[in-house]
Design an enzyme around this catalytic site. Structure first.
Site: not given
Length: 275
Positions: A46, A51, A76, A109
């Site tokens: 994931d 990120y 996401k 998200h």
């Protein structure tokens, strides 16, 4: 090799119930951690555009030697793509960083409810699924009222709602709303960023089974039917978090952990976060 159970999403996709998360892990660190996780036996990873580590995740998958169909990949959509037209280019950019032709699960998200743009974005999500760029589509951090508004569009229902959920934030209302619509609940921050691991109730259960507090909490999630994605950059803990299938919690032990529920949120509130 550990056999990880799967959850069949309402669109028929089988998703490993235990996966590996890379939140707050830098790109190079993500590559090393994901490589360790895949070697240990995890088959679900994931990540997210925000990120900044999709490229590292992709390198680890490419270098693992595993067949693409054997690794379930989630990423996401960030808020800058939260429109019907924004979804496809955002996903295509993620796919380029990941080095993949498709993802297995693509999530909105955050709903960022101040603008309601998540509703238009959901229509874009349905389009990328039809194009084959994502096998399944879902959401993250959606409250019951957000799910209601998506359902009112008259199209498809998310397959997954990934939410903050741990013993200190039980989120039972969201989980119930998910269940009522056939949406799988996936827990992020499943250990409450470690905040719950010192709880006497959890320590007692751990001692009774000869396991760690983290293993107890992850087992609690699994036995209650949630998908869970623990994160670690420590090889021993990555392996430890996978070793959850040699013990089982009793009904009383599950209830004792349920009883730790409080307002122990570690992240933003979905009703208030707008980027």
């Amino acid at each position: 090799m550990t056999t990880i159970p799967t959850i069949t999403l309402h669109d028929g996709t089988a998703m490993p119930q235990l996966g590996f998360g890379v939140f707050q892990v830098p790109d190079e660190g993500a590559q090393a951690s994901v490589a360790t996780a895949l070697e240990a036996g995890y088959r679900s990873i994931d990540t997210a555009a925000i990120y900044g580590n999709e490229a590292g995740v992709g390198r680890a998958i490419a270098e693992s030697g595993l067949d693409r169909d054997d690794v379930f990949v989630t990423t996401k959509l960030w808020l800058d793509g939260l429109s019907r037209e924004g979804v496809r280019p955002a996903l295509e950019a993620s796919l380029e960083r990941l080095g993949l032709e498709r993802v297995d699960l693509y999530l909105i998200h955050w709903p960022a409810p101040a603008t309601d743009a998540y509703l238009a974005a959901w229509e874009g999500m349905e389009e990328i699924r039809e194009l084959g760029l994502a096998r399944s589509i879902g959401v993250s951090n959606f409250l019951p009222e957000h799910l209601d508004r998506v359902a009112a569009l008259g199209g498809s229902v998310p397959t997954v709602n990934q939410i903050e959920l741990h013993p200190a934030l039980r989120a039972a209302d969201i989980e119930a709303a998910n269940r009522a619509r056939g949406i799988a609940t996936e827990a992020w921050s499943p250990l409450g960023q470690g905040s719950v691991l010192g709880e006497p109730a959890i320590a007692a259960v751990a001692a009774a089974h000869g396991v760690t507090p983290a293993q107890v909490v992850l087992r609690w999630h699994l036995q209650q039917g949630r998908i869970v994605i623990p994160k670690s950059v420590t090889a021993s803990r990555i392996r430890e978090n996978l070793d959850l299938f040699g013990f089982e919690l009793t009904a009383d032990e599950l209830a004792a952990i349920d009883g730790l529920d409080r307002d122990g949120r570690t992240g933003p509130h979905p009703a208030e976060f707008n980027g």
